[in-house]
Motif scaffolding. Structure first.
Motif, PDB file in Angstrom:
ATOM      1  N   GLY A 241     -17.877  15.107 -17.972  1.00 43.07           N
ATOM      2  CA  GLY A 241     -18.601  16.352 -18.211  1.00 43.07           C
ATOM      3  C   GLY A 241     -19.963  16.105 -18.839  1.00 43.07           C
ATOM      4  O   GLY A 241     -20.956  16.739 -18.480  1.00 43.07           O
ATOM      5  N   ALA A 242     -20.013  15.157 -19.784  1.00 45.26           N
ATOM      6  CA  ALA A 242     -21.300  14.833 -20.408  1.00 45.26           C
ATOM      7  C   ALA A 242     -22.261  14.233 -19.390  1.00 45.26           C
ATOM      8  O   ALA A 242     -23.449  14.559 -19.370  1.00 45.26           O
ATOM      9  N   ASP A 243     -21.738  13.349 -18.510  1.00 43.51           N
ATOM     10  CA  ASP A 243     -22.591  12.766 -17.471  1.00 43.51           C
ATOM     11  C   ASP A 243     -23.114  13.839 -16.532  1.00 43.51           C
ATOM     12  O   ASP A 243     -24.296  13.832 -16.144  1.00 43.51           O
ATOM     13  N   ALA A 244     -22.234  14.790 -16.160  1.00 41.34           N
ATOM     14  CA  ALA A 244     -22.670  15.873 -15.279  1.00 41.34           C
ATOM     15  C   ALA A 244     -23.739  16.739 -15.955  1.00 41.34           C
ATOM     16  O   ALA A 244     -24.720  17.146 -15.327  1.00 41.34           O
ATOM     17  N   ALA A 245     -23.525  17.009 -17.248  1.00 42.37           N
ATOM     18  CA  ALA A 245     -24.520  17.813 -17.974  1.00 42.37           C
ATOM     19  C   ALA A 245     -25.855  17.083 -18.044  1.00 42.37           C
ATOM     20  O   ALA A 245     -26.924  17.688 -17.876  1.00 42.37           O
ATOM     21  N   ARG A 246     -25.811  15.757 -18.297  1.00 43.15           N
ATOM     22  CA  ARG A 246     -27.058  14.994 -18.330  1.00 43.15           C
ATOM     23  C   ARG A 246     -27.733  14.993 -16.966  1.00 43.15           C
ATOM     24  O   ARG A 246     -28.966  15.103 -16.866  1.00 43.15           O
ATOM     25  N   LYS A 253     -35.170  19.168 -15.460  1.00 40.05           N
ATOM     26  CA  LYS A 253     -36.474  18.644 -15.894  1.00 40.05           C
ATOM     27  C   LYS A 253     -37.337  18.286 -14.694  1.00 40.05           C
ATOM     28  O   LYS A 253     -38.545  18.567 -14.684  1.00 40.05           O
ATOM     29  N   SER A 254     -36.711  17.659 -13.682  1.00 40.83           N
ATOM     30  CA  SER A 254     -37.476  17.308 -12.485  1.00 40.83           C
ATOM     31  C   SER A 254     -38.012  18.555 -11.790  1.00 40.83           C
ATOM     32  O   SER A 254     -39.164  18.597 -11.345  1.00 40.83           O
ATOM     33  N   ALA A 255     -37.142  19.599 -11.692  1.00 37.83           N
ATOM     34  CA  ALA A 255     -37.590  20.839 -11.073  1.00 37.83           C
ATOM     35  C   ALA A 255     -38.727  21.473 -11.868  1.00 37.83           C
ATOM     36  O   ALA A 255     -39.700  21.987 -11.294  1.00 37.83           O
ATOM     37  N   ALA A 256     -38.609  21.444 -13.196  1.00 35.60           N
ATOM     38  CA  ALA A 256     -39.671  22.016 -14.022  1.00 35.60           C
ATOM     39  C   ALA A 256     -40.971  21.237 -13.846  1.00 35.60           C
ATOM     40  O   ALA A 256     -42.056  21.827 -13.738  1.00 35.60           O
ATOM     41  N   GLN A 257     -40.880  19.907 -13.807  1.00 38.64           N
ATOM     42  CA  GLN A 257     -42.081  19.106 -13.596  1.00 38.64           C
ATOM     43  C   GLN A 257     -42.688  19.371 -12.222  1.00 38.64           C
ATOM     44  O   GLN A 257     -43.912  19.460 -12.082  1.00 38.64           O
ATOM     45  N   ALA A 258     -41.815  19.505 -11.194  1.00 40.40           N
ATOM     46  CA  ALA A 258     -42.331  19.822  -9.860  1.00 40.40           C
ATOM     47  C   ALA A 258     -43.009  21.184  -9.852  1.00 40.40           C
ATOM     48  O   ALA A 258     -44.065  21.371  -9.223  1.00 40.40           O
ATOM     49  N   ALA A 259     -42.405  22.163 -10.557  1.00 43.78           N
ATOM     50  CA  ALA A 259     -43.015  23.485 -10.628  1.00 43.78           C
ATOM     51  C   ALA A 259     -44.373  23.431 -11.319  1.00 43.78           C
ATOM     52  O   ALA A 259     -45.333  24.088 -10.903  1.00 43.78           O
ATOM     53  N   VAL A 260     -44.460  22.618 -12.367  1.00 41.63           N
ATOM     54  CA  VAL A 260     -45.748  22.465 -13.065  1.00 41.63           C
ATOM     55  C   VAL A 260     -46.784  21.841 -12.136  1.00 41.63           C
ATOM     56  O   VAL A 260     -47.943  22.279 -12.088  1.00 41.63           O
ATOM     57  N   ARG A 261     -46.347  20.806 -11.392  1.00 38.15           N
ATOM     58  CA  ARG A 261     -47.285  20.179 -10.450  1.00 38.15           C
ATOM     59  C   ARG A 261     -47.708  21.161  -9.362  1.00 38.15           C
ATOM     60  O   ARG A 261     -48.894  21.221  -8.983  1.00 38.15           O
ATOM     61  N   ASP A 262     -46.747  21.945  -8.827  1.00 35.45           N
ATOM     62  CA  ASP A 262     -47.094  22.930  -7.798  1.00 35.45           C
ATOM     63  C   ASP A 262     -48.061  23.968  -8.340  1.00 35.45           C
ATOM     64  O   ASP A 262     -49.014  24.368  -7.648  1.00 35.45           O
TER      65      ASP A 262
END
Length: 333
Positions: A241-246, A253-262
């Motif tokens: 569960g911890a691995d899945a949460a991470r 975080k990747s989606a947020a960074q992609a949104a920032v780049r877009d």
């Protein structure tokens, strides 16, 4: 603490960073009761760092810079107001100290409450978002005769601990039982076990008791193994569960960074489109100006041509009149 440590103060000195260091020094002294121990300035009078004392405790204050060490640090407003550590200071009266901090503009995060250690404490933020904790519990003061507060173990940890303890007890019991069975009958009868009455029924009863004890030990060992297996399964499930949460957090975080780049790319496109629009508007304005000048020149040329045509017509008319006069016979003919 040793006598030398008491003379020199506490050996652990927290370090805090502030963007407005002079204002932070004044505010901490006013709101919390710190005292200036040392303030170091440069040649221009700018504060390089400061040392403030609170009783025999001390904090060091420095500015927010762009040094190699500062790259490993973040201010609370850069991480959503979070803190990885908090300073605790002993005060005789938590209510009075909280009122003083509140009057100075501190944000009271947790008001004064009674704690299980017998003290009262509160938590607040300073103007730049750092968390501070003040309370009446003095960890240096001995508590003679006071029992330690009970600790509630985590259920999973308690289950694993109980299983391991039970397994240890059973292993010890099995070893003892094996040792007893390995001894001669005389030794078992004379040293370890009460001497049974002589005769075959007594021997059979003893063997039956040994078999029953062995079966009980095997059942207990099996139960311990089962519980241990369940505890391991729960720990593995928690780890998964911890691995899945991470993993989900990394994806977010990747989606947020992609949104920032877009968003940055869209802003660049929008700025380019605005520049192109402004350039087109300027070109159209220049074209309109050129067209107006061309129309003006054409109009002037047409007016000049009309003037020339009128002049030529008058000249032709004048020449025609002179010819008629020349062809007229003189009056004497």
């Amino acid at each position: 603490m040793t006598a030398a440590g008491e003379d020199m103060g506490a050996p652990v000195v927290p370090v805090m960073r502030y963007r407005d260091l002079p204002a932070a020094i004044d505010w901490l002294c006013t709101a919390f009761g710190f005292e200036r121990h040392r303030v170091t300035t440069d040649r221009n009078g700018a504060i390089l760092f400061a040392q403030l004392t609170f009783g025999n405790a001390m904090v060091m204050l420095g500015p927010v810079r762009q040094s190699a060490f500062d790259r490993f640090l973040k201010q609370p407003d850069q991480v959503g107001g979070a803190e990885t550590q908090v300073c605790y200071f002993f005060v005789p009266d938590a209510h009075a100290h909280c009122s003083r901090a509140r009057s100075a503009g501190a944000e009271i995060v947790f008001d004064v409450v009674d704690r299980v250690n017998g003290g009262r404490s509160y938590t607040c933020r300073d103007p730049e978002g750092h968390l501070w904790n003040f309370g009446t519990y003095n960890p240096w003061r001995p508590r003679s005769g006071a029992p330690a507060p009970p600790r509630r173990a985590h259920p999973k940890r308690a289950a694993r601990g109980a299983a391991m303890a039970l397994a240890g007890v059973l292993v010890g019991a099995a070893a003892c039982l094996a040792g007893v069975r390995a001894l001669p009958q005389a030794a078992r009868s004379g040293l370890l076990l009460p001497q049974p009455p002589s005769g075959e029924p007594a021997l059979e009863a003893e063997l039956a008791r040994e078999r029953e004890a062995r079966r009980a030990a095997e059942r207990a060992a099996g139960e311990a193994r089962r519980r241990l297996s369940e505890a391991r399964a729960e720990a593995q499930a928690s780890a998964r569960g911890a691995d899945a949460a991470r993993a989900e957090l990394a994806q977010a975080k990747s989606a947020a960074q992609a949104a920032v780049r877009d968003a940055a790319e869209l802003r660049r496109h929008l700025a380019a489109a605005r520049s192109e629009k402004e350039a087109a508007e300027q070109a159209a304005k220049a074209a309109r100006s050129d067209l107006a000048r061309a129309w003006a020149r054409a109009s002037a040329a047409e007016r000049a041509a009309a003037q020339v045509r009128r002049s030529l017509a008058r000249e032709r008319n004048a020449r025609a009149g002179l010819g008629a006069e020349a062809s007229r016979p003189p009056p004497w003919e």
